[in-house]
Scaffold this motif. Sequence first.
Motif, PDB file in Angstrom:
ATOM      1  N   ILE A  55       0.900  -1.322  -0.032  1.00  0.00           N
ATOM      2  CA  ILE A  55       0.011   0.002   0.038  1.00  0.00           C
ATOM      3  C   ILE A  55       0.941   1.140   0.018  1.00  0.00           C
ATOM      4  N   ILE A  56       1.942   1.304   0.733  1.00  0.00           N
ATOM      5  CA  ILE A  56       2.709   2.362   0.992  1.00  0.00           C
ATOM      6  C   ILE A  56       3.346   2.567  -0.321  1.00  0.00           C
ATOM      7  N   GLU A  57       3.719   1.765  -0.960  1.00  0.00           N
ATOM      8  CA  GLU A  57       4.635   1.759  -2.433  1.00  0.00           C
ATOM      9  C   GLU A  57       3.500   2.349  -3.392  1.00  0.00           C
ATOM     10  N   HIS A  58       2.421   2.036  -3.574  1.00  0.00           N
ATOM     11  CA  HIS A  58       1.540   2.448  -4.482  1.00  0.00           C
ATOM     12  C   HIS A  58       1.409   3.919  -4.019  1.00  0.00           C
ATOM     13  N   VAL A  59       1.078   4.497  -2.761  1.00  0.00           N
ATOM     14  CA  VAL A  59       1.019   6.040  -2.565  1.00  0.00           C
ATOM     15  C   VAL A  59       2.374   6.700  -2.864  1.00  0.00           C
ATOM     16  N   TRP A  60       3.274   6.145  -2.452  1.00  0.00           N
ATOM     17  CA  TRP A  60       4.669   6.627  -2.848  1.00  0.00           C
ATOM     18  C   TRP A  60       4.840   6.782  -4.367  1.00  0.00           C
ATOM     19  N   ARG A  61       4.382   6.123  -4.920  1.00  0.00           N
ATOM     20  CA  ARG A  61       4.924   6.018  -6.520  1.00  0.00           C
ATOM     21  C   ARG A  61       3.780   7.341  -7.298  1.00  0.00           C
ATOM     22  N   ALA A  62       2.565   7.402  -6.529  1.00  0.00           N
ATOM     23  CA  ALA A  62       1.736   8.437  -6.966  1.00  0.00           C
ATOM     24  C   ALA A  62       2.141   9.637  -6.640  1.00  0.00           C
ATOM     25  N   ALA A  63       2.855   9.961  -5.447  1.00  0.00           N
ATOM     26  CA  ALA A  63       3.311  11.166  -5.131  1.00  0.00           C
ATOM     27  C   ALA A  63       4.550  11.551  -5.948  1.00  0.00           C
ATOM     28  N   GLY A  65       7.151  17.923  -5.634  1.00  0.00           N
ATOM     29  CA  GLY A  65       8.040  18.381  -4.591  1.00  0.00           C
ATOM     30  C   GLY A  65       8.627  17.170  -4.158  1.00  0.00           C
ATOM     31  N   THR A  66       9.586  17.409  -3.004  1.00  0.00           N
ATOM     32  CA  THR A  66      10.282  16.106  -2.499  1.00  0.00           C
ATOM     33  C   THR A  66       9.344  15.398  -1.651  1.00  0.00           C
ATOM     34  N   VAL A  67       9.442  14.057  -1.836  1.00  0.00           N
ATOM     35  CA  VAL A  67       8.745  13.053  -1.022  1.00  0.00           C
ATOM     36  C   VAL A  67       9.382  12.507  -0.209  1.00  0.00           C
ATOM     37  N   LEU A  68       8.668  12.428   1.076  1.00  0.00           N
ATOM     38  CA  LEU A  68       9.262  11.601   2.231  1.00  0.00           C
ATOM     39  C   LEU A  68       8.251  10.770   2.773  1.00  0.00           C
ATOM     40  N   VAL A  69       8.567   9.637   3.405  1.00  0.00           N
ATOM     41  CA  VAL A  69       7.454   8.757   4.227  1.00  0.00           C
ATOM     42  C   VAL A  69       7.937   8.979   5.592  1.00  0.00           C
ATOM     43  N   ALA A  70       6.691   9.053   6.532  1.00  0.00           N
ATOM     44  CA  ALA A  70       7.180   9.596   7.828  1.00  0.00           C
ATOM     45  C   ALA A  70       6.552   8.200   8.468  1.00  0.00           C
ATOM     46  N   THR A  71       7.225   7.638   9.388  1.00  0.00           N
ATOM     47  CA  THR A  71       6.811   6.576  10.104  1.00  0.00           C
ATOM     48  C   THR A  71       7.502   6.462  11.406  1.00  0.00           C
ATOM     49  N   SER A 131       8.180   3.279  12.718  1.00  0.00           N
ATOM     50  CA  SER A 131       8.667   2.012  12.560  1.00  0.00           C
ATOM     51  C   SER A 131       9.876   1.698  11.560  1.00  0.00           C
ATOM     52  N   LYS A 132      10.910   1.055  12.202  1.00  0.00           N
ATOM     53  CA  LYS A 132      12.120   0.746  11.251  1.00  0.00           C
ATOM     54  C   LYS A 132      11.518  -0.297  10.197  1.00  0.00           C
ATOM     55  N   ILE A 133      10.631  -1.078  10.473  1.00  0.00           N
ATOM     56  CA  ILE A 133      10.074  -1.895   9.505  1.00  0.00           C
ATOM     57  C   ILE A 133       9.718  -1.246   8.343  1.00  0.00           C
ATOM     58  N   ILE A 134       8.929  -0.302   8.595  1.00  0.00           N
ATOM     59  CA  ILE A 134       8.686   0.584   7.192  1.00  0.00           C
ATOM     60  C   ILE A 134       9.802   1.422   6.517  1.00  0.00           C
ATOM     61  N   VAL A 135      10.675   1.802   7.454  1.00  0.00           N
ATOM     62  CA  VAL A 135      11.963   2.366   6.798  1.00  0.00           C
ATOM     63  C   VAL A 135      12.508   1.375   6.005  1.00  0.00           C
ATOM     64  N   ASP A 136      12.766   0.350   6.476  1.00  0.00           N
ATOM     65  CA  ASP A 136      13.547  -0.776   5.691  1.00  0.00           C
ATOM     66  C   ASP A 136      12.891  -1.175   4.484  1.00  0.00           C
ATOM     67  N   HIS A 137      11.613  -1.261   4.553  1.00  0.00           N
ATOM     68  CA  HIS A 137      10.525  -1.651   3.222  1.00  0.00           C
ATOM     69  C   HIS A 137      10.679  -0.613   2.282  1.00  0.00           C
ATOM     70  N   LYS A 176      13.492  -0.583   0.232  1.00  0.00           N
ATOM     71  CA  LYS A 176      13.672  -1.557  -1.203  1.00  0.00           C
ATOM     72  C   LYS A 176      13.208  -1.196  -2.464  1.00  0.00           C
ATOM     73  N   PHE A 177      12.209  -0.070  -2.261  1.00  0.00           N
ATOM     74  CA  PHE A 177      11.686   0.220  -3.698  1.00  0.00           C
ATOM     75  C   PHE A 177      12.167   1.760  -4.150  1.00  0.00           C
ATOM     76  N   GLY A 178      13.280   2.189  -2.974  1.00  0.00           N
ATOM     77  CA  GLY A 178      13.753   3.577  -3.456  1.00  0.00           C
ATOM     78  C   GLY A 178      13.163   4.737  -2.828  1.00  0.00           C
ATOM     79  N   ALA A 179      12.287   4.720  -1.804  1.00  0.00           N
ATOM     80  CA  ALA A 179      11.686   5.493  -1.092  1.00  0.00           C
ATOM     81  C   ALA A 179      12.660   6.291   0.086  1.00  0.00           C
ATOM     82  N   LYS A 180      12.587   7.620   0.409  1.00  0.00           N
ATOM     83  CA  LYS A 180      13.366   7.840   1.744  1.00  0.00           C
ATOM     84  C   LYS A 180      12.355   7.920   2.654  1.00  0.00           C
TER      85      LYS A 180
END
Length: 245
Positions: A30-38, A44-50, A52-58, A61-65
């Motif tokens: 789910i988070i990859e789908h959202v990130w790719r749309a963004a 603008g610059t795209v960041l994921v904020a979490t 959990s290190k589990i999500i950071v590591d995930h 894997k697909f190139g998101a910061k």
Amino acid sequence: MNDTLIVIPARYGSTRLKGKMLETIDGKSIIEHVWRAAVKADAGTVLVATESKIIVDHCAKFGAKAVLTSDACQSGTDRIYEAAKNRTEDYIINVQGDEPFILPATISSVVNLVKTSDDTDISTACYPTLDVEKINNPNAVKAVLTADRRALYFSRSVVPYKREITAENKNIPYYIHCGIYGYKRHALDRFVKLPQSNLEKLEKLEQLRALEDGMTIRSILIETAGPAIDTADDLKTAREYIKNI
């Protein structure tokens, strides 16, 4: 664009569906789908904020910061504020991490609205519907908008209430709110310093805090939107929905 930061809050410990950001739809989380749309929105610059290190590591894997934020964040807005507070962008966009079908064009339009409308503190998106199931679903948040799309109220209840159905009003749509907000930085700073409001506590809708404080929320209109993921049933619906798009 150097003046805009898009932050995707992605809480691993979601109460209704723990770890939902890692659930897959059509081979992607789910988070990859959202990130790719963004990223495709190119706004603008795209960041994921979490939290959990589990999500950071995930995400890696697909190139998101992704950045780690506090466990103590009470809402997605608190999380995006923490991710953005030491940065310099003038506009902060909250693209909620459980909206896997959000379109890049929707993100771009929300960004454009908050940047070009002087009297708008927060921009968002809604779509019209006459679908009775959606209208009666408390997880589908209804918006009451003026003619120039300024938000008067948001509710899990059916608003506005059609006291009687007539030939004149039966095709007047309801508006369903989508999980995206565009903040001017001063508006985000103001919002996070406010205490939870009474209406916010009643409806469990944080945007009501802004309205109760007199802030202006204005919406773009889109044709429709795919399902957001709050529950296991929503996930099943989403996996069926993607087969038809």
